[in-house]
Write a protein that holds these residues in place. Structure first.
Motif, PDB file in Angstrom:
ATOM      1  N   MET A   1       0.532  -1.408  -0.574  1.00 15.15           N
ATOM      2  CA  MET A   1       0.013   0.300   0.498  1.00 15.15           C
ATOM      3  C   MET A   1       0.440   1.007   0.166  1.00 15.15           C
ATOM      4  O   MET A   1       1.854   0.977   0.651  1.00 15.15           O
ATOM      5  CB  MET A   1      -0.950  -0.207   0.781  1.00 15.15           C
ATOM      6  N   ILE A   2       0.322   2.181  -0.969  1.00 19.28           N
ATOM      7  CA  ILE A   2       1.478   3.511  -0.535  1.00 19.28           C
ATOM      8  C   ILE A   2       1.076   4.252   0.159  1.00 19.28           C
ATOM      9  O   ILE A   2       1.374   5.279   0.958  1.00 19.28           O
ATOM     10  CB  ILE A   2       1.105   4.406  -2.640  1.00 19.28           C
ATOM     11  N   PHE A   3      -1.063   4.919   0.360  1.00 19.11           N
ATOM     12  CA  PHE A   3      -1.211   5.385   1.494  1.00 19.11           C
ATOM     13  C   PHE A   3      -2.900   4.832   1.352  1.00 19.11           C
ATOM     14  O   PHE A   3      -3.362   4.059   0.556  1.00 19.11           O
ATOM     15  CB  PHE A   3      -1.236   6.899   1.181  1.00 19.11           C
ATOM     16  N   GLU A   4      -2.828   6.154   2.054  1.00 18.80           N
ATOM     17  CA  GLU A   4      -5.181   5.283   2.808  1.00 18.80           C
ATOM     18  C   GLU A   4      -5.537   6.660   2.639  1.00 18.80           C
ATOM     19  O   GLU A   4      -4.767   7.325   3.062  1.00 18.80           O
ATOM     20  CB  GLU A   4      -5.088   4.037   3.292  1.00 18.80           C
ATOM     21  N   THR A   5      -6.889   6.369   2.649  1.00 20.81           N
ATOM     22  CA  THR A   5      -7.898   7.878   2.590  1.00 20.81           C
ATOM     23  C   THR A   5      -8.998   6.978   3.952  1.00 20.81           C
ATOM     24  O   THR A   5      -9.010   5.610   4.088  1.00 20.81           O
ATOM     25  CB  THR A   5      -8.187   8.255   2.149  1.00 20.81           C
ATOM     26  N   GLU A   6      -9.585   7.596   4.211  1.00 24.65           N
ATOM     27  CA  GLU A   6     -11.111   7.315   5.027  1.00 24.65           C
ATOM     28  C   GLU A   6     -11.547   6.033   4.237  1.00 24.65           C
ATOM     29  O   GLU A   6     -11.872   5.176   4.802  1.00 24.65           O
ATOM     30  CB  GLU A   6     -11.899   8.228   5.380  1.00 24.65           C
ATOM     31  N   ASN A   7     -11.785   5.915   2.878  1.00 29.53           N
ATOM     32  CA  ASN A   7     -12.394   5.406   1.585  1.00 29.53           C
ATOM     33  C   ASN A   7     -12.134   4.837   0.759  1.00 29.53           C
ATOM     34  O   ASN A   7     -12.301   3.237   0.201  1.00 29.53           O
ATOM     35  CB  ASN A   7     -13.961   5.667   1.134  1.00 29.53           C
ATOM     36  N   LEU A   8     -10.594   4.796   0.582  1.00 32.59           N
ATOM     37  CA  LEU A   8      -9.737   4.553  -0.497  1.00 32.59           C
ATOM     38  C   LEU A   8      -8.362   4.007   0.010  1.00 32.59           C
ATOM     39  O   LEU A   8      -7.778   4.356   0.614  1.00 32.59           O
ATOM     40  CB  LEU A   8      -9.614   5.262  -1.572  1.00 32.59           C
ATOM     41  N   LEU A   9      -7.700   3.041  -0.799  1.00 37.48           N
ATOM     42  CA  LEU A   9      -6.486   3.115  -0.367  1.00 37.48           C
ATOM     43  C   LEU A   9      -6.260   3.146  -2.082  1.00 37.48           C
ATOM     44  O   LEU A   9      -6.048   2.327  -2.871  1.00 37.48           O
ATOM     45  CB  LEU A   9      -6.096   1.470  -0.074  1.00 37.48           C
ATOM     46  N   VAL A  10      -4.215   3.753  -1.679  1.00 35.27           N
ATOM     47  CA  VAL A  10      -3.312   3.560  -3.219  1.00 35.27           C
ATOM     48  C   VAL A  10      -2.326   2.426  -3.486  1.00 35.27           C
ATOM     49  O   VAL A  10      -2.071   2.354  -2.623  1.00 35.27           O
ATOM     50  CB  VAL A  10      -3.452   4.875  -3.430  1.00 35.27           C
ATOM     51  N   ARG A  11      -2.214   1.190  -3.849  1.00 28.09           N
ATOM     52  CA  ARG A  11      -1.527   0.357  -4.018  1.00 28.09           C
ATOM     53  C   ARG A  11      -0.480   0.911  -5.586  1.00 28.09           C
ATOM     54  O   ARG A  11      -1.454   1.334  -6.486  1.00 28.09           O
ATOM     55  CB  ARG A  11      -2.514  -0.761  -3.816  1.00 28.09           C
ATOM     56  N   ARG A  12       0.258  -0.249  -5.121  1.00 29.54           N
ATOM     57  CA  ARG A  12       0.766  -0.508  -7.386  1.00 29.54           C
ATOM     58  C   ARG A  12      -0.641  -0.764  -8.098  1.00 29.54           C
ATOM     59  O   ARG A  12      -1.004  -1.974  -7.378  1.00 29.54           O
ATOM     60  CB  ARG A  12       1.835  -1.042  -6.837  1.00 29.54           C
ATOM     61  N   LEU A  13      -0.337  -0.622  -9.077  1.00 26.49           N
ATOM     62  CA  LEU A  13      -0.494  -1.567  -9.996  1.00 26.49           C
ATOM     63  C   LEU A  13      -0.297  -3.157 -10.448  1.00 26.49           C
ATOM     64  O   LEU A  13       0.701  -3.067  -9.717  1.00 26.49           O
ATOM     65  CB  LEU A  13      -0.724  -0.993 -11.789  1.00 26.49           C
ATOM     66  N   ILE A  14      -1.689  -3.780 -10.427  1.00 27.24           N
ATOM     67  CA  ILE A  14      -1.243  -5.630 -10.691  1.00 27.24           C
ATOM     68  C   ILE A  14      -1.941  -5.681 -12.160  1.00 27.24           C
ATOM     69  O   ILE A  14      -2.363  -5.035 -12.479  1.00 27.24           O
ATOM     70  CB  ILE A  14      -1.501  -6.307  -9.542  1.00 27.24           C
ATOM     71  N   PHE A  15      -1.464  -7.130 -12.552  1.00 23.25           N
ATOM     72  CA  PHE A  15      -2.189  -7.689 -13.857  1.00 23.25           C
ATOM     73  C   PHE A  15      -3.841  -7.561 -13.330  1.00 23.25           C
ATOM     74  O   PHE A  15      -4.642  -7.379 -14.316  1.00 23.25           O
ATOM     75  CB  PHE A  15      -1.619  -8.751 -14.380  1.00 23.25           C
ATOM     76  N   ASP A  16      -4.529  -8.168 -12.017  1.00 21.95           N
ATOM     77  CA  ASP A  16      -5.330  -8.173 -12.600  1.00 21.95           C
ATOM     78  C   ASP A  16      -5.820  -7.135 -12.371  1.00 21.95           C
ATOM     79  O   ASP A  16      -7.767  -7.488 -12.257  1.00 21.95           O
ATOM     80  CB  ASP A  16      -5.697  -9.254 -10.928  1.00 21.95           C
ATOM     81  N   ASP A  17      -5.609  -5.480 -12.559  1.00 21.68           N
ATOM     82  CA  ASP A  17      -6.017  -5.017 -13.047  1.00 21.68           C
ATOM     83  C   ASP A  17      -6.476  -4.917 -14.315  1.00 21.68           C
ATOM     84  O   ASP A  17      -7.176  -3.051 -14.665  1.00 21.68           O
ATOM     85  CB  ASP A  17      -5.351  -3.053 -12.318  1.00 21.68           C
ATOM     86  N   LEU A  18      -6.593  -5.197 -14.866  1.00 18.66           N
ATOM     87  CA  LEU A  18      -6.296  -5.244 -16.150  1.00 18.66           C
ATOM     88  C   LEU A  18      -7.626  -4.843 -17.309  1.00 18.66           C
ATOM     89  O   LEU A  18      -8.237  -3.411 -17.695  1.00 18.66           O
ATOM     90  CB  LEU A  18      -5.971  -6.105 -17.138  1.00 18.66           C
ATOM     91  N   GLN A  19      -9.322  -4.971 -16.310  1.00 21.48           N
ATOM     92  CA  GLN A  19      -9.882  -4.984 -16.937  1.00 21.48           C
ATOM     93  C   GLN A  19     -10.596  -3.831 -16.521  1.00 21.48           C
ATOM     94  O   GLN A  19     -11.370  -2.973 -17.315  1.00 21.48           O
ATOM     95  CB  GLN A  19     -11.292  -6.118 -16.168  1.00 21.48           C
TER      96      GLN A  19
END
Length: 165
Positions: free
Chosen positions: A1-19
C-alpha cells in the motif's frame, strides 16, 4: 500500500487490474480533458505491463498507482505522481461510475499528505478550464493558480495550479 484515505487505498497496479484499467483508459468521457487517447484492450494490456515494470526501475519518475475502494476492493481509478524535482505533478482519474461521490476530493487530500511525507516541497496540477469540478478540488485543497494557457494537446484553455507543502 502506498497510502490510504477514509474510503480508498492506493497501491501499485497489478495485472489483475487490467479490466478496470482498460475500462478507465478506453472511456472517451474519462479522457476528454486528459492527455491520451482511447486505447484498445491489447494497447491497455501493454501499457499496464509497462507501468508495472517501472516500479522496479530506480530511475523511474512516472508513478501510476491503482485506487481501490476499501468497502469492496473495487478498482475505481488511478493516481499519478510525476517527479522531476522542478514541478512534481499529481493527477488522478476515476471510472465514470464513481464520479460525483467525493472520491476526487478525498484522493487529492491523501495525495497532498503523501507528498508531504515523502519530502516534496511543491506539487502542481493541470486542469482544463471547463473541468470545473477538478479545478474546485484543487482550490479547496489550497492550490493556487500560477499560469493560464492553451493546452498543446487538446487546444483548450488550461490552468496550472501549485501548492507549496
Amino acid at each position: 500500500m502506498i497510502f490510504e484515505t477514509e474510503n480508498l487505498l492506493v497501491r501499485r497496479l497489478i495485472f489483475d487490474d487490467l479490466q478496470g484499467f482498460h475500462k478507465l483508459e478506453s472511456n472517451p468521457k474519462v479522457l476528454l480533458y486528459a492527455t491520451g487517447t482511447v486505447k484498445t484492450l491489447p494497447e491497455n494490456k501493454n501499457e499496464l505491463k509497462q507501468l508495472i515494470l517501472k516500479y522496479n526501475n530506480p530511475l523511474n519518475n512516472f508513478w501510476i498507482y491503482a485506487i481501490i475502494r476499501k468497502s469492496d476492493n473495487e478498482f475505481v481509478g488511478t493516481v499519478a505522481l510525476v517527479k522531476d524535482n522542478l514541478d512534481d505533478e499529481i493527477g488522478y482519474r476515476f471510472l465514470e461510475a464513481y464520479w460525483g461521490l467525493g472520491y476526487g476530493s478525498e484522493i487529492c487530500k491523501g495525495l497532498v499528505t503523501y507528498c508531504k511525507e515523502i519530502g516534496l516541497k511543491k506539487i502542481i496540477g493541470y486542469v482544463v478550464d471547463v473541468n470545473s469540478a477538478s479545478a474546485k478540488i484543487l482550490k479547496n485543497n489550497s492550490f493556487k493558480v500560477v499560469n493560464k494557457f492553451i493546452s498543446e494537446g487538446n487546444k483548450l484553455p488550461e490552468t496550472k495550479y501549485e501548492l507549496h507543502l
